[in-house]
Enzyme design. Structure first.
Site, short mmCIF file in Angstrom:
data_model
loop_
_atom_site.label_atom_id
_atom_site.label_comp_id
_atom_site.label_asym_id
_atom_site.label_seq_id
_atom_site.Cartn_x
_atom_site.Cartn_y
_atom_site.Cartn_z
N HIS A 154 0.44 -1.02 -0.48
CA HIS A 154 -0.43 0.09 -0.07
C HIS A 154 0.74 1.22 0.19
CE1 HIS A 154 -3.35 -2.88 1.25
NE2 HIS A 154 -4.44 -1.77 0.40
N LYS A 158 -0.62 4.59 4.91
CA LYS A 158 -1.40 4.11 5.89
C LYS A 158 -1.41 3.99 7.18
CE LYS A 158 -3.34 -0.15 4.83
NZ LYS A 158 -5.10 0.25 5.59
P1 NAP Z 1 -7.41 10.14 4.26
O1 NAP Z 1 -7.45 10.02 2.94
O2 NAP Z 1 -5.86 9.85 5.25
O3 NAP Z 1 -8.80 10.53 4.27
C1 NAP Z 1 -9.30 10.30 5.68
C2 NAP Z 1 -10.03 11.32 6.21
O4 NAP Z 1 -10.80 11.47 7.00
C3 NAP Z 1 -9.45 12.80 6.66
O5 NAP Z 1 -9.18 13.56 5.55
C4 NAP Z 1 -9.44 13.24 7.80
O6 NAP Z 1 -9.23 13.97 8.19
C5 NAP Z 1 -10.73 12.24 7.76
N1 NAP Z 1 -10.69 12.16 9.13
C6 NAP Z 1 -9.83 11.80 10.23
N2 NAP Z 1 -11.09 12.11 11.35
C7 NAP Z 1 -12.55 11.79 11.42
C8 NAP Z 1 -13.35 11.78 11.86
N3 NAP Z 1 -14.19 11.50 13.37
N4 NAP Z 1 -14.44 12.49 10.96
C9 NAP Z 1 -14.40 12.76 9.41
N5 NAP Z 1 -13.75 12.39 8.91
C10 NAP Z 1 -12.34 12.38 9.72
O7 NAP Z 1 -7.30 7.89 4.25
P2 NAP Z 1 -8.01 7.35 2.68
O8 NAP Z 1 -6.65 6.79 1.65
O9 NAP Z 1 -9.64 7.56 2.29
O10 NAP Z 1 -8.44 6.14 3.86
C11 NAP Z 1 -9.82 6.13 4.68
C12 NAP Z 1 -9.80 4.51 5.38
O11 NAP Z 1 -9.72 3.94 4.18
C13 NAP Z 1 -8.39 3.94 5.37
O12 NAP Z 1 -8.92 3.38 7.13
C14 NAP Z 1 -8.02 2.74 4.51
O13 NAP Z 1 -7.67 1.72 5.31
C15 NAP Z 1 -9.38 2.76 4.26
N6 NAP Z 1 -9.61 1.99 2.72
C16 NAP Z 1 -10.64 1.59 2.27
C17 NAP Z 1 -10.63 0.60 1.38
C18 NAP Z 1 -12.27 -1.07 1.43
O14 NAP Z 1 -11.63 -0.98 -0.50
N7 NAP Z 1 -12.46 -0.82 2.69
C19 NAP Z 1 -9.77 1.43 0.21
C20 NAP Z 1 -8.79 2.24 0.49
C21 NAP Z 1 -8.85 2.65 1.30
P3 NAP Z 1 -7.50 14.92 8.25
O15 NAP Z 1 -6.46 14.56 7.50
O16 NAP Z 1 -7.37 16.30 8.89
O17 NAP Z 1 -7.68 13.73 10.05
#
Ligand code: NAP
Length: 265
Positions: A154, A158
């Site tokens: 990844h 992450k």
């Molecule tokens: P990311 O770009 O860091 O996005 C997470 C977002 O959530 C950031 O904008 C963060 O804000 C915000 N946030 C944090 N705490 C919050 C809260 N309590 N309420 C609302 N917003 C909040 O991460 P990502 O790459 O999108 O990944 C997010 C999650 O999805 C991870 O756990 C990843 O492992 C997972 N994921 C899942 C899949 C799937 O298919 N299931 C695929 C890819 C990723 P700040 O930056 O200001 O902290």
């Protein structure tokens, strides 16, 4: 009648992709989005698709109390996902969750809460259809080839390791594989962690590098042969058909489903 959706984490990489998908589906309506820092600004303007008439809020509870919400899509962090889900379920709102890092105990507790409130929920460590097939093929192969190692790769932003996909794959393999410790009985790690993290006797290795999105190889070895099953998500749009499917499916259930494999034949 459209399905009213709130996206938590809508400024993030996955959350913003979910907003784009929702905007393209006339059956779905984004009623609001949650970010810890942004309030009162248009979601579309922040993520670069132009004004869409839905705003950011810093408080999930406020959004759930203000609007008629059917589904909460959560792509936040391992630290906030459980609380967000509990809040949604208590409001009668169905969570569709891609955020990874929930433990088996968390999932059991959330399932109990869903059943108590008669609210459906879906947690999918991976929403990509190809990744679901990879997991299913891996479970099938493990019946005949029980020596296996998982390498998940990844991007370096992450937070959790191993990935939720690797854990889910390992759990599915363990359903059909007789537990045994792989490798030489006397093997010794010259550097800690060299053999990866062991799940019921087989290793999982986590690679984190810039440039990667989400990739996984499941390698099986047997006398004189190996089999490699590999999946690559090269763009986050690969996850969106699965998120769309889950948003529609979650309206039909009143318990918690863990894994998209449960709703795809
Ligand atoms: P990311 O770009 O860091 O996005 C997470 C977002 O959530 C950031 O904008 C963060 O804000 C915000 N946030 C944090 N705490 C919050 C809260 N309590 N309420 C609302 N917003 C909040 O991460 P990502 O790459 O999108 O990944 C997010 C999650 O999805 C991870 O756990 C990843 O492992 C997972 N994921 C899942 C899949 C799937 O298919 N299931 C695929 C890819 C990723 P700040 O930056 O200001 O902290």
């Amino acid at each position: 009648m459209s399905i009213n959706v709130v996206v938590a984490g809508a400024k993030g990489r996955m959350g913003s992709e979910a907003v784009r998908m929702i905007q393209q589906d006339p059956e779905l309506k984004l009623v609001g989005a949650v970010d810890l820092k942004l309030s009162g600004v248009d979601v579309g303007e922040v993520i670069g698709i132009g004004k869409i008439g839905s705003s950011f809020y810093t408080d999930l509870e406020e959004v759930l109390s203000t609007f008629e919400v059917d589904v909460l899509v959560d792509f936040t962090t391992p630290m906030s996902v459980k609380k967000n889900m509990e809040l949604a379920i208590r409001h009668g709102v169905r969570p569709v969750v891609g955020t990874t890092g929930l433990t088996p105990t968390d999932i059991e507790e959330l399932d109990n809460l869903c059943q108590e409130h008669q609210v459906g929920g879906i947690i999918a460590p991976n929403f990509a259809i190809g990744a679901i097939l990879m997991m299913k093929f891996a479970r099938q192969a493990a019946k005949y080839l029980p020596d296996v190692e998982i390498i998940e790769m990844h991007h370096d932003r992450k937070l959790d390791a191993p990935s939720g996909t690797a854990i889910k794959t390992a759990e599915m393999i363990a359903e059909v594989r007789e537990e045994h410790r792989q490798g030489h009985p006397d093997e010794k790690e010259e550097i800690d962690g060299a053999r990866g993290a062991f799940f019921q006797g087989f290793p999982i290795h986590s690679v984190r590098l810039p440039g990667l999105v989400a990739h996984q190889q499941v390698i099986f070895g047997s006398e004189g042969e190996t089999l490699t099953i590999r999946h690559d998500s090269i763009h986050r749009s690969s996850f969106m058909p699965g998120v769309n499917l889950a948003i529609k499916k979650v309206l039909e259930i009143n318990h918690l489903i863990y894994g998209l494999d449960k709703i795809i034949d």
